[in-house]
Design an enzyme around this catalytic site. Structure first.
Site, PDB file in Angstrom:
ATOM      1  N   HIS A 161       0.837  -1.205   0.000  1.00 53.64           N
ATOM      2  CA  HIS A 161       0.000   0.000   0.000  1.00 53.64           C
ATOM      3  C   HIS A 161       0.873   1.256   0.000  1.00 53.64           C
ATOM      4  O   HIS A 161       0.616   2.210  -0.758  1.00 53.64           O
ATOM      5  CB  HIS A 161      -0.895   0.022   1.249  1.00 53.64           C
ATOM      6  CG  HIS A 161      -2.195  -0.698   1.093  1.00 53.64           C
ATOM      7  ND1 HIS A 161      -2.261  -2.070   1.060  1.00 53.64           N
ATOM      8  CD2 HIS A 161      -3.470  -0.243   0.977  1.00 53.64           C
ATOM      9  CE1 HIS A 161      -3.532  -2.429   0.932  1.00 53.64           C
ATOM     10  NE2 HIS A 161      -4.289  -1.348   0.870  1.00 53.64           N
TER      11      HIS A 161
ATOM     12  N   HIS B 240       0.634  -2.868   9.424  1.00 52.41           N
ATOM     13  CA  HIS B 240       2.066  -2.785   9.146  1.00 52.41           C
ATOM     14  C   HIS B 240       2.762  -2.055  10.277  1.00 52.41           C
ATOM     15  O   HIS B 240       2.135  -1.322  11.051  1.00 52.41           O
ATOM     16  CB  HIS B 240       2.336  -2.043   7.832  1.00 52.41           C
ATOM     17  CG  HIS B 240       2.009  -2.836   6.613  1.00 52.41           C
ATOM     18  ND1 HIS B 240       2.808  -3.861   6.144  1.00 52.41           N
ATOM     19  CD2 HIS B 240       0.959  -2.773   5.756  1.00 52.41           C
ATOM     20  CE1 HIS B 240       2.272  -4.380   5.055  1.00 52.41           C
ATOM     21  NE2 HIS B 240       1.141  -3.741   4.802  1.00 52.41           N
TER      22      HIS B 240
END
Length: 528
Positions: free
Chosen positions: A139, A190
């Protein structure tokens, strides 16, 4: 290390030696060097998540995460081509396809887990992302590459945009990239390290594309048939050498899809240039919204999207039906190179007609659920505990590390796959943090608490852990190995023919965007 009579690791230690057994030493060593950093930052991530988390931010970051997905870009990129922004579309395809492939390559190469949950809670509108490894953040790579390239164009000396519009677009770009990157941290998907490296990779790809834009486009337009064939071979080789993951991770599927996009666009660029050299200008798209008008431009988009769905809807079932016998014949003469987690054609009779899987380009049947998601942005899933095999193995390994530290004064057995945990500076420092939230979060690491609350609608508050206390501390629970793996949703069976199917389907989609759809627009009168 305890071993059984046949020399294999004892059942109780198999999970702890999983990556040592599955990875060659040149991949296992860097993984073990980076793993302590991911473990070290996890309590700090949980602390940050607790400090800022609210139901409104949950909904916002879960929703904006969709703007950094592969699906969003596959829907967005054709609009650039069909609305007259061909050069911008070409550059975006190059950096996004390369970014998805490279980040997926690194993920499967190092097999690094996401930060542990608990203590983190994972907030998402799609559970498929959690099945992938964590490092680096794709991302972040996608969002930063788009943002850096866009900002470079906006700040270029030859930019002709109105100054006020230019500033507004730059503001939107900064807001977009900050929402994506900070959202990956906020949502517990993350860690800092994942996002920093993802941002660095995205920046590098964008700067390379911007610096060599003219040369890249010139090669694509002036290449001869032999050069195009060589490019196709190189891309196929890259797909073949994509690392085998230690766990059933879907990163490879996305890498194949976007490698195919590069193939299809390159063939399209070459053939359009070849037709132009021969005086055939059908299907060129030099005009955008200002010249064509909103009606014709809208019709272009409608016809183009329908063409993409028609191609995918017909080609995928056809290939899944005709390829298995071909693969069985090739397998008999030893021409098939098997890949882990993909079933060989000799082991099944046919591929199911409807494969439940995450697709880069959704099908018609997926559209109602996508519309529902867009209409209800406050709907999201909140989960705690392992969601993938990589999560489970990391939970067990960290639990064992903590147990051995407790028993042997922070010394680990050389035969067990357990890396050093967060660095410490002595027992005095540990005592000083004993009552802190960070210490509580560290105690939660490795507990493997079961997942909770899926499909939560924050508007009603039904099923959410707590809306007044958005990050309640959980009581540590330690399910055994069998129970932990039983909680995980297993990926469906994947078939060897799916690799070739993705290559054909997605290269076809890219060719349609570049050349096929414009020819259709010309035929139906949607060209000037």
């Amino acid at each position: 290390m305890v071993k059984g009579a046949n020399g294999t690791p004892d059942a109780g230690l198999r999970s702890l030696n999983h990556y040592r057994n599955q990875l060659p030493s040149w991949r296992y060593w860097p993984r073990q060097q980076l793993l302590p950093l991911i473990r070290y930052e996890t309590p700090y991530l949980a602390w940050c998540q607790e400090k800022v988390r609210t139901p409104a931010l949950d909904s916002f970051f879960a929703f904006t995460a969709n703007l950094g997905t592969h699906t969003f870009f596959m829907v967005f990129l054709p609009i650039l081509f069909w609305c007259g922004h061909t050069n911008l579309g070409r550059a975006m395809v190059d950096i996004l396809a390369t970014g998805v492939f490279v980040s997926g390559f690194i993920k499967d190469l190092l097999c690094l887990p996401r930060p542990l949950s608990p203590p983190l809670q994972r907030i998402t509108m799609s559970g498929s992302a959690a099945l992938e490894y964590g490092f680096p953040s794709t991302h972040s790579t996608n969002a930063v590459s788009v943002a850096v390239y866009g900002l470079a164009l906006l700040n270029a000396p030859d930019s002709t945009l109105n100054p006020q519009l230019n500033i507004a677009l730059q503001g939107i770009t900064y807001f977009y990239v900050a929402s994506i990157v900070l959202g990956r941290l906020y949502c517990g998907m993350h860690g800092f390290f994942d996002c920093i490296i993802g941002c660095a990779l995205g920046t590098l790809l964008a700067l390379v594309q911007y610096t060599f834009d003219a040369e890249i486009h010139e090669f694509a337009d002036s290449a001869n048939a032999l050069q195009v064939a060589f490019f196709v071979v190189i891309v196929l080789i890259c797909v073949r050498i994509h690392p085998e993951p230690a766990d059933d991770c879907p990163c490879f599927d996305d890498s194949v899809a976007f490698a195919a996009v590069l193939l299809g666009t390159q063939v399209g660029y070459w053939h359009v240039a070849l037709r132009s050299a021969e005086g055939d200008y059908r299907g060129h798209l030099p005009n955008g919204l200002a010249d064509m008008g909103i009606l014709k431009t809208t019709l272009r988009l409608v016809f183009g999207v329908l063409l993409l769905f028609a191609w995918r809807g017909m080609s995928k079932p056809f290939l899944l039906r005709v390829l298995p016998p071909v693969f069985r014949g090739l397998e008999k003469v030893g021409l098939i190179l098997p890949r882990r987690f993909f079933t060989n054609a000799s082991q099944y009779t046919k591929v199911p007609a409807h494969l439940k899987d995450k697709e880069v380009l959704p099908s018609f049947s997926d559209i109602p659920s996508i519309i529902t998601t867009l209409r209800h942005p406050r709907r999201r899933a909140i989960s705690v505990g392992p969601q993938s095999e990589a999560d489970a193995y990391e939970t067990l390994a960290y639990r064992e590390k903590r147990r051995r530290e407790s028993l042997s004064g922070n010394r680990t057995s050389p035969g067990v796959d357990v890396s050093p945990g967060p660095p410490t500076e002595g027992s005095a420092q540990k005592l000083s943090r004993k009552q802190s939230k960070l210490h509580e979060y560290e105690n939660m690491m490795g507990t493997g608490s079961p997942r909770i609350a899926t499909g939560v609608d924050a508007g009603s508050g039904s099923g959410e852990p707590s809306l007044t206390e958005p990050f309640p501390l959980l009581e540590p629970e330690e399910p055994d190995e069998e129970e932990m793996f039983a909680q995980i949703k297993r990926p469906r069976v994947r078939y060897d023919v799916e690799v070739i199917t993705k290559l054909v389907v997605y290269s076809g989609i890219a060719w349609i965007v570049v050349e096929g759809a414009p020819i259709l627009f010309d035929l139906v009168g949607l060209m000037p």
